[in-house]
Every structure is written in C-alpha cells, then in structure tokens.
Scaffold this motif. Structure first.
Motif: not given
Lengths: 57, 227
Positions: B114-125
């Motif tokens: 959640v912290a390393v992939q999902l959260a930044p991936g929401i802004g930068q998929p």
C-alpha cells in the motif's frame, strides 16, 4: 510456542546501528535497481522498473 | 541479531523477487512487450485517418534469456532492498512489544504494498515503455514523499494510541492533494486498454510480491532467531 516467544524476548539486542545499516543497505540497493541512470544499469533493469513503477525516466 | 536481519532479508528478498519475476513473466511482461510494438511503431493504434483500432495480439515473451535473466536478477535486488528496510522496521516494532510472526509479517507486506506501490501509483500509475512523463526529478521526489507519508500514516493506524491515529487521514491525503507532477499533454501511442491492463497487472503482481516478502522476512527471521 512459549519457548519461541521467550527466545525472541531474550535476544532483544537489535542495536539501532544494526537497523540503520539494514535500512541504508536497502536504500542503496533500491537506488541501483530503480533509479540509477547509467545506461547499462537502466537497460538491464528496464522491464523490472516498468513492472515495479519506479519513476526512473 | 543484525546478522539474522541481513540473512533473513536477503533470503526473503531473493525468494520474493523470484516469485514476483515469475508472475511478471506470466502477466506483466507480455503486455509490456505488446506495448513496445506501439512504442517502436511496429504497430499503430491511432491512425491518421481517425480510426483508433488495432489488433490485440500478444507477442510471445521469446527467448531473450539475457533480458529476462536481468529482470529476475533486478527483481531479486529490488525485493532484497525493500526487504532490508521492511524487516528492520518489523524488528524495531518487535522490540517495542509488537511480536513478529509470519502472519503479522504478511500484514506488514500488504502494508508495504500500500505504501510503496499503491499510494504512489495512484498519482503515477505504472506506465508502458514509450510513455512520456514530466521531468524525472520532481516525480522521484513526489514518489519518495508519498511513500514516507503513507508509511507513517499506516504506522499511526497500526501502533498509534488514541486519537493520534486520526492524523493518518491528512497524511495519506496530502500527497494526492498536492498532486503528482503531470504534463499538460497526452502523448500515449498505445491503446488505453493495454495501458490500463498493464497498470492493473503490475499492481497485482506487486501485491503478491510484497505479501510474499513480508511473510518470508518474518518467517526466516523468527526461525533464525530460534536457532
């Protein structure tokens, strides 16, 4: 199970230094595998960087 | 103790990296290689006459063993890097009385995802090769900031006493309200369906990789600690 819990508690000696070394080593590996711009490194890591969504270029 | 940390993180990282790489070869890399056909112009989706069709056909991942070997190797390096940080945090919490077991390790792994992939991936998929992004420096800064803010927020939820846990809400929202650096032009040459599938499959394999990493870090470390 009881023995295990006890042994973890007894070995409770993880130094802040040890934890810091592990974190630094981890960051170092991540910079190499995800961020470093050197062409050789970039090309070799290319597919993995895309799959792991590193902001690398 | 530190030796156990390093050994366990490396063993877990290598194993999780291998699991992640095998899943990537099955799900992600075929889409990535299909995307490369659009990146190089071997296939064109948005034709000049206004038609936006192209045939869906995945290339085989082929026999470029050097390329795929590198993908395995770098997955192992990446997951070892994340594993060292994750296990150091797990042990820190363990020392504070939050006993680490393979089951709680699994939760740590999902939280890491959640912290390393999902959260930044929401802004930068995750993007296909050939995608054009804004300048890399600010994107890396936003990425790192988002990971740290989300990780702290998750830690507050997990370990925070009383109302302090509520601080996690603004912490998790802040990077997204600030917003990831973005270009004001769309440059994509690949079909949107392909890009979307690639992004979703990347998240899926990363979730599997991170779950394995959390579980295995805890598994190796609790066993090494017993011995």
């Amino acid at each position: 199970m009881t023995t295990k819990t006890a042994s973890i508690a007894r070995d409770d000696t993880s130094s802040a230094l040890g934890l810091a070394i592990a974190v630094l080593a981890g960051v170092f590996l991540l910079v190499a595998s995800g961020m470093a711009q050197a062409t050789v490194l970039h090309d070799a890591a290319h597919d993995q960087r895309h799959a792991m969504a590193f902001p690398c270029h | 103790m530190t030796k156990n940390l390093l050994t366990s993180a490396v063993l877990a990282g290598v194993a999780a990296g291998l699991i992640a790489a095998l899943l990537q070869f099955t799900f992600v890399i075929p889409h990535l290689m299909e995307g490369e056909l659009y990146e190089t112009g071997a296939r064109i989706h948005f034709a000049t006459d206004g038609s936006t069709q192209s045939d869906r056909m995945q290339p085989s991942i082929g026999t470029d063993f050097t390329r795929h070997g590198m993908t395995i190797a770098f997955n192992m390096i990446t997951y070892t890097g994340y594993g060292l940080i994750l296990l150091a945090l797990m042990i820190f919490a363990n020392d504070k009385g939050h006993t680490l077991t393979p089951r709680t390790g699994l939760i740590w792994g999902v939280a890491g995802f959640v912290a390393v992939q999902l959260a930044p991936g929401i802004g930068q998929p995750p993007v296909l090769p050939g995608a054009i992004g804004s300048e890399v420096g600010p994107r890396q800064a936003w990425w790192a900031m988002t990971i740290i803010a989300t990780a702290v927020a998750l830690a507050l939820i997990a370990f925070g006493k009383g109302r302090i846990a509520l601080l996690s809400i603004p912490l998790m929202l802040a990077p997204h309200i600030i917003g990831a650096p973005y270009l004001d032009t769309y440059f994509g040459v690949a079909p949107p369906e392909l890009s979307a599938r690639f992004a979703a499959l990347s998240f899926g394999t990363a979730l599997a990789g991170w779950s394995s990493l959390g579980f295995l870090c805890a598994w190796f470390w609790t066993r090494a600690d017993d011995a």
